[in-house]
Structure formats: C-alpha cells, structure tokens
Design a protein around this motif. Structure first.
Motif, PDB file in Angstrom:
ATOM      1  N   GLY A 110      36.212  23.226  -3.205  1.00 33.80           N
ATOM      2  CA  GLY A 110      37.412  23.881  -3.716  1.00 33.80           C
ATOM      3  C   GLY A 110      37.830  25.018  -2.797  1.00 33.80           C
ATOM      4  N   CYS A 111      38.700  25.886  -3.310  1.00 29.61           N
ATOM      5  CA  CYS A 111      39.164  27.024  -2.500  1.00 29.61           C
ATOM      6  C   CYS A 111      39.727  28.083  -3.431  1.00 29.61           C
ATOM      7  CB  CYS A 111      40.246  26.575  -1.521  1.00 29.61           C
ATOM      8  SG  CYS A 111      40.824  27.912  -0.441  1.00 29.61           S
ATOM      9  N   ALA A 112      39.466  29.358  -3.102  1.00 34.49           N
ATOM     10  CA  ALA A 112      39.911  30.452  -3.973  1.00 34.49           C
ATOM     11  C   ALA A 112      41.291  30.988  -3.606  1.00 34.49           C
ATOM     12  CB  ALA A 112      38.894  31.594  -3.907  1.00 34.49           C
ATOM     13  N   ILE A 113      41.856  30.528  -2.510  1.00 35.09           N
ATOM     14  CA  ILE A 113      43.085  31.155  -2.008  1.00 35.09           C
ATOM     15  C   ILE A 113      44.319  30.758  -2.839  1.00 35.09           C
ATOM     16  CG2 ILE A 113      44.541  31.479   0.059  1.00 35.09           C
ATOM     17  CD1 ILE A 113      41.826  32.769   0.435  1.00 35.09           C
ATOM     18  N   GLY A 114      44.288  29.551  -3.374  1.00 30.89           N
ATOM     19  CA  GLY A 114      45.332  29.178  -4.335  1.00 30.89           C
ATOM     20  C   GLY A 114      46.728  28.974  -3.770  1.00 30.89           C
ATOM     21  N   CYS A 115      46.847  28.432  -2.562  1.00 34.61           N
ATOM     22  CA  CYS A 115      48.184  28.144  -2.024  1.00 34.61           C
ATOM     23  C   CYS A 115      48.874  27.149  -2.957  1.00 34.61           C
ATOM     24  CB  CYS A 115      48.093  27.577  -0.611  1.00 34.61           C
ATOM     25  SG  CYS A 115      47.244  28.690   0.516  1.00 34.61           S
ATOM     26  N   THR A 116      50.164  27.390  -3.204  1.00 36.71           N
ATOM     27  CA  THR A 116      50.831  26.614  -4.251  1.00 36.71           C
ATOM     28  C   THR A 116      51.138  25.174  -3.825  1.00 36.71           C
ATOM     29  OG1 THR A 116      52.898  27.582  -3.499  1.00 36.71           O
ATOM     30  CG2 THR A 116      51.855  28.613  -5.398  1.00 36.71           C
ATOM     31  N   PHE A 117      51.164  24.934  -2.500  1.00 43.60           N
ATOM     32  CA  PHE A 117      51.493  23.587  -2.007  1.00 43.60           C
ATOM     33  C   PHE A 117      50.242  22.727  -1.840  1.00 43.60           C
ATOM     34  CE2 PHE A 117      50.770  26.540   1.458  1.00 43.60           C
ATOM     35  CZ  PHE A 117      49.731  25.900   2.120  1.00 43.60           C
ATOM     36  N   CYS A 118      49.053  23.312  -2.021  1.00 47.52           N
ATOM     37  CA  CYS A 118      47.824  22.638  -1.602  1.00 47.52           C
ATOM     38  C   CYS A 118      47.038  22.129  -2.806  1.00 47.52           C
ATOM     39  CB  CYS A 118      46.972  23.614  -0.804  1.00 47.52           C
ATOM     40  SG  CYS A 118      45.311  23.022  -0.461  1.00 47.52           S
ATOM     41  N   HIS A 119      46.660  20.901  -2.738  1.00 44.67           N
ATOM     42  CA  HIS A 119      45.953  20.286  -3.851  1.00 44.67           C
ATOM     43  C   HIS A 119      44.598  20.942  -4.079  1.00 44.67           C
ATOM     44  CE1 HIS A 119      44.718  16.972  -6.471  1.00 44.67           C
ATOM     45  NE2 HIS A 119      46.000  16.853  -6.647  1.00 44.67           N
ATOM     46  N   THR A 120      43.912  21.296  -2.989  1.00 42.96           N
ATOM     47  CA  THR A 120      42.623  22.000  -3.136  1.00 42.96           C
ATOM     48  C   THR A 120      42.852  23.342  -3.804  1.00 42.96           C
ATOM     49  OG1 THR A 120      41.842  20.999  -1.096  1.00 42.96           O
ATOM     50  CG2 THR A 120      40.598  22.864  -1.902  1.00 42.96           C
ATOM     51  N   GLY A 121      43.957  23.997  -3.417  1.00 44.21           N
ATOM     52  CA  GLY A 121      44.269  25.317  -3.955  1.00 44.21           C
ATOM     53  C   GLY A 121      44.392  25.305  -5.469  1.00 44.21           C
ATOM     54  N   THR A 122      44.864  24.209  -6.018  1.00 42.56           N
ATOM     55  CA  THR A 122      45.026  24.130  -7.471  1.00 42.56           C
ATOM     56  C   THR A 122      43.676  23.946  -8.173  1.00 42.56           C
ATOM     57  OG1 THR A 122      45.326  21.733  -7.437  1.00 42.56           O
ATOM     58  CG2 THR A 122      47.305  23.057  -7.219  1.00 42.56           C
ATOM     59  N   MET A 159      39.424  22.162   8.736  1.00 42.68           N
ATOM     60  CA  MET A 159      40.692  22.063   8.005  1.00 42.68           C
ATOM     61  C   MET A 159      40.560  21.206   6.755  1.00 42.68           C
ATOM     62  SD  MET A 159      43.605  21.658  10.895  1.00 42.68           S
ATOM     63  CE  MET A 159      43.681  22.718  12.325  1.00 42.68           C
ATOM     64  N   GLY A 160      39.333  20.977   6.322  1.00 43.40           N
ATOM     65  CA  GLY A 160      39.136  20.247   5.074  1.00 43.40           C
ATOM     66  C   GLY A 160      39.281  21.220   3.921  1.00 43.40           C
ATOM     67  N   GLN A 161      38.534  20.975   2.861  1.00 42.97           N
ATOM     68  CA  GLN A 161      38.647  21.869   1.718  1.00 42.97           C
ATOM     69  C   GLN A 161      38.043  23.226   2.028  1.00 42.97           C
ATOM     70  OE1 GLN A 161      36.608  19.675  -1.288  1.00 42.97           O
ATOM     71  NE2 GLN A 161      38.551  19.021  -2.132  1.00 42.97           N
ATOM     72  N   GLY A 162      38.699  24.253   1.501  1.00 45.22           N
ATOM     73  CA  GLY A 162      38.116  25.590   1.576  1.00 45.22           C
ATOM     74  C   GLY A 162      38.723  26.464   2.643  1.00 45.22           C
ATOM     75  N   GLU A 163      38.502  27.760   2.484  1.00 40.29           N
ATOM     76  CA  GLU A 163      38.950  28.748   3.470  1.00 40.29           C
ATOM     77  C   GLU A 163      37.709  29.142   4.282  1.00 40.29           C
ATOM     78  OE1 GLU A 163      41.545  30.363   4.919  1.00 40.29           O
ATOM     79  OE2 GLU A 163      39.924  31.399   5.928  1.00 40.29           O
ATOM     80  N   PRO A 164      37.618  28.678   5.527  1.00 40.95           N
ATOM     81  CA  PRO A 164      36.387  28.903   6.293  1.00 40.95           C
ATOM     82  C   PRO A 164      36.004  30.374   6.434  1.00 40.95           C
ATOM     83  CG  PRO A 164      38.053  27.752   7.629  1.00 40.95           C
ATOM     84  CD  PRO A 164      38.586  27.841   6.242  1.00 40.95           C
ATOM     85  N   THR A 195      42.646  29.236   9.427  1.00 45.04           N
ATOM     86  CA  THR A 195      42.548  30.200   8.326  1.00 45.04           C
ATOM     87  C   THR A 195      43.911  30.500   7.721  1.00 45.04           C
ATOM     88  OG1 THR A 195      41.897  32.434   7.664  1.00 45.04           O
ATOM     89  CG2 THR A 195      42.608  32.165   9.954  1.00 45.04           C
ATOM     90  N   SER A 196      43.877  30.795   6.427  1.00 53.28           N
ATOM     91  CA  SER A 196      45.105  31.127   5.713  1.00 53.28           C
ATOM     92  C   SER A 196      45.504  32.581   5.958  1.00 53.28           C
ATOM     93  CB  SER A 196      44.873  30.911   4.222  1.00 53.28           C
ATOM     94  OG  SER A 196      43.794  31.727   3.792  1.00 53.28           O
ATOM     95  N   GLY A 197      44.625  33.338   6.608  1.00 53.19           N
ATOM     96  CA  GLY A 197      44.987  34.721   6.921  1.00 53.19           C
ATOM     97  C   GLY A 197      44.185  35.759   6.167  1.00 53.19           C
ATOM     98  N   ALA A 334      45.808  13.734   1.910  1.00 49.04           N
ATOM     99  CA  ALA A 334      46.232  15.128   1.721  1.00 49.04           C
ATOM    100  C   ALA A 334      45.052  15.931   1.209  1.00 49.04           C
ATOM    101  CB  ALA A 334      47.395  15.210   0.744  1.00 49.04           C
ATOM    102  N   CYS A 335      45.054  17.188   1.651  1.00 48.05           N
ATOM    103  CA  CYS A 335      43.967  18.111   1.354  1.00 48.05           C
ATOM    104  C   CYS A 335      43.552  18.075  -0.126  1.00 48.05           C
ATOM    105  CB  CYS A 335      44.494  19.488   1.732  1.00 48.05           C
ATOM    106  SG  CYS A 335      43.436  20.867   1.501  1.00 48.05           S
ATOM    107  N   GLY A 336      42.333  17.658  -0.384  1.00 48.20           N
ATOM    108  CA  GLY A 336      41.795  17.755  -1.744  1.00 48.20           C
ATOM    109  C   GLY A 336      42.164  16.645  -2.708  1.00 48.20           C
TER     110      GLY A 336
END
Ligand code: SAH
Ligand code: SF4
Length: 366
Positions: A110-122, A159-164, A195-197, A334-336
């Motif tokens: 999963g990923c904690a960043i929560g980008c709204t366009f990203c399936h992993t983010g949800t 670039m798979g799941q998660g924010e490295p 990275t998402s930043g 697509a991611c996730g």
C-alpha cells in the motif's frame, strides 16, 4: 533467522567476522554464490569450509517470496503477484522494450501518500517492506525468467506500490545491494527511484547511492497539485524545488519529472506554461504518462491529440520530453490495480481487515 537478503556487503563482512568467527573473505564467497550464481543450496558451496557451511545454514534464511499469480500482456509486459512470509502480497512488473527489461519493484504494501489518481493511494499503508522483500522481488523474478529462458532484468525502477522514501533506510540498503560490485553489480544509471516529493527525505539523498531520481510532479501549479497529491499541502512546489536543488547531480545527469496527463485537470495551456516556467532546461527531463483509467476513478485520459500537443510544446520550449508508452493495459498494470482485485476475492479475517483499516488511516505527512 535473519534473511541473507537483508545484508549489504559491509554488514555481511561484519557478520562473517563477528558472528561466525570467519575471515572477511567469506562475504565475497557468499555474495558470489547468492547473487552471481543464484545458488542457495549451501551444502554445494564447496569452496566454503564445512564448519562455515553449517553455521550459514543454521543462521540464515534464504527464502524468497512466492509467485502466486502471473499475468502476461500482449505487449510482453508481465505482472507478478508475490506473497511474503506474513501472507501479505505485493506486485511487481517486468516491462520489456527493444533494449531493456525493466523491473518495477514495490517498496511498501500500500502507500500512505494518498494521491487521488492512484489506485494504491486509495488503499492506504499496510506496512513497509523489508530490504529482503525488495531484493526478494528481484531474485524471485530473475529465477522465474531464467526458468522460462527469458532475457534477464537489465533495469530497476522503484515505481511499484509505495513511496520509497517513506521507507528510506530499507530502500537505501536495497539500492546498495543492487549496486554491489561483488554481487548483482547493476550500474547506477540502470536504477531509478521515483518519489512523490517527501521533502525531508529528498534532503537526505546526498547520503543515498547515486541512482537516477524521478520526481512525480503531475502539476506545476500548487492548487492543482494539492488536489492530486495531498502531500503538496505540506511540501508545496517551492519547498519541493528547494529540496531538489540539494540533490547531488553528477555531470550530465538529470532529474526526471513524471507528469501524469489527466483530461481537463492538468492538460491545459496554463498548465503547460506553468511547467515550462518551473523546470530548468539543462537539468530536467519530462516523462509524460497518459492517465491509465481504471473503473473506480473519475479521472480520464486526454485525447491522443492533446497528449501529442503537450509533449511537442514542451520540446519546442527547449525542454526534453517524452511520452511513456502505456504497457500491460490488458493485465491491469496500473499501479495497485491487480492486488486490489485479488484482495476482493481473498478472504481476510475481520481482525486483519480492521488492522489494515487502522493503518490505512495513518498518513505519513500529517
Ligand atoms: N510513490 C512513488 C513511486 C511510484 S508510484 C511516486 O509516486 O513517485 C507508481 C507510479 O505509477 C508513479 O509513477 C505514478 O505516477 C504512476 N501512477 C499511479 N497511478 C497511475 C495511473 N492511474 N495512471 C498512470 N500512472 C499512474
Ligand atoms: Fe503512493 Fe506513488 Fe501512488 Fe502517490 S502515486 S499514492 S505516492 S504509490
């Protein structure tokens, strides 16, 4: 038991001397067997003394994640679903092109960043991956490809799941192992971290192996970027670019800016102008990624004409820009996406689901 895939070369040298009472040279032998020969049967390592073989067998775990699903796309992209020791699953993808086979690795479940366009983010964050689980993706897929007589992996992208960078230490060690001349010995230019930043971690990149860096930008306008990536509300473009300037760049190296192009959201003249004004021509490359639509998302992919116009306009402005060809659409690349589809069918206990929901609500930058 400790996983062999959790040690970088220096740590394994220390382990050989301090824990096994062996010579430093043992580390070179073990890295050669494990990473170059990919032979995990310690009993066959005849250049290692019997006593050291026994110690290695008793103290180290050589297990790898298990492949539980493989999808192959018409374009040759292969997507793997891997299960780890605690039954969590992650995905990774092998993307072939004319001269490369790129492995896209996950850094978290999963990923904690929560980008709204990203399936992993949800999905939110379930947990960080261990170094051995990141290296495990590479080792397992390499062996799988070898068993099919397929060409080996040549490049790695985080670039798979998660924010490295949210899993900085574990990811850093995995990069050291990928680069280790006595082991896998992949070249620095063959590895890209995206990275998402996460600004405080970008500021630590001077301490990271010198791999290629990609920044998920997706908009050069603060209001729109905040809408797409809530992390921008904490680390806005000004702070992000101040941090990017601190990244040590070797001569002739550039930062890649990933820009997912979304219909009517970040694909207008104004968006283009903001991007051209923001980026330094000599030190940047833009990678345009047409939005990969998936059923639950309301975002749309722009028309081919818009994608082409956006890319050409960037190039005309003097920036270097390319469009990333979408791969593996027919296997939910697509991611996730794949993992969630799988989880829907997977029966988890109510406790486990609650635990995951709990973790999902924790956001890294809050
Ligand atoms: N978390 C890091 C690492 C990779 S995320 C980051 O965001 O940079 C996975 C990659 O998939 C990123 O490049 C992201 O921009 C891309 N991605 C996520 N959802 C996508 C979608 N729906 N269409 C196209 N690319 C997507
Ligand atoms: Fe996380 Fe990257 Fe997806 Fe954003 S795009 S939610 S940072 S995996």
């Amino acid at each position: 038991m400790q996983s062999i895939f959790d040690f970088n070369f220096q740590e394994f040298t220390d382990f050989s001397v301090n824990e096994l009472g062996a010579s430093k040279f043992l580390a070179s032998q073990v890295f050669d067997w494990v990473y170059r020969k990919k032979n995990f049967d310690v009993s066959t390592w005849l250049n290692v003394s019997k006593i050291n073989r026994e110690k290695l067998q008793n103290l180290l775990d050589f297990s790898l994640p298990e492949v539980i699903w493989v999808g192959e796309s018409k374009d040759g992209t292969r997507k793997f679903l891997l299960r780890m020791g605690d039954n969590e699953s992650i995905e990774c993808v092998v993307i072939p092109s004319k001269e490369r086979r790129t492995l896209c690795v996950s850094s978290q479940v999963g990923c904690a960043i929560g980008c709204t366009f990203c399936h992993t983010g949800t999905q939110g964050l379930t947990r960080h991956l261990k170094t051995s689980e990141i290296i495990g993706q590479y080792m397992k897929i390499s062996l799988w490809l070898e068993s099919k007589d397929a060409l080996p992996i040549s490049n790695i992208v985080y670039m798979g799941q998660g924010e490295p960078l949210h899993n900085y230490e574990k990811v850093k060690k995995s990069a050291e192992i990928f680069l280790e001349p006595k082991g896998l010995g992949l070249g620095q230019r063959r590895i890209t971290l995206s990275t998402s930043g996460l600004v405080p971690k970008i500021e630590k990149l001077f301490d990271f192996p010198p791999v290629n860096i990609a920044i998920s930008l997706h908009s050069a306008r603060n209001d729109i970027r905040s809408e797409l990536m809530p992390i921008n509300k904490v680390y806005d473009l000004e702070r992000l670019f101040k941090a990017i300037k601190s990244i040590p760049l070797k001569a002739s190296r550039r930062i890649t800016y990933e820009y997912i192009l979304i219909k009517d959201l970040n694909d207008t003249k104004e968006d283009l102008r903001a991007l051209i004004n923001l980026l330094d021509r000599r030190e940047s490359k833009v990678n345009i990624i047409p939005f990969n639509e998936y059923p639950e998302s309301t975002f749309k992919r722009p028309s081919d004409a818009t994608i082409k116009w956006f890319n050409e306009s960037l190039n005309e402005s003097g920036l270097t820009s390319t469009i990333r060809v979408s791969k593996g659409d027919d296997i939910l690349a697509a991611c996730g996406q794949l993992k969630s589809e799988h989880e829907k069918k997977n029966l988890w206990s109510a406790d486990k689901k609650r635990e995951i929901e709990n973790l999902k609500s924790q956001h890294v930058y809050r």
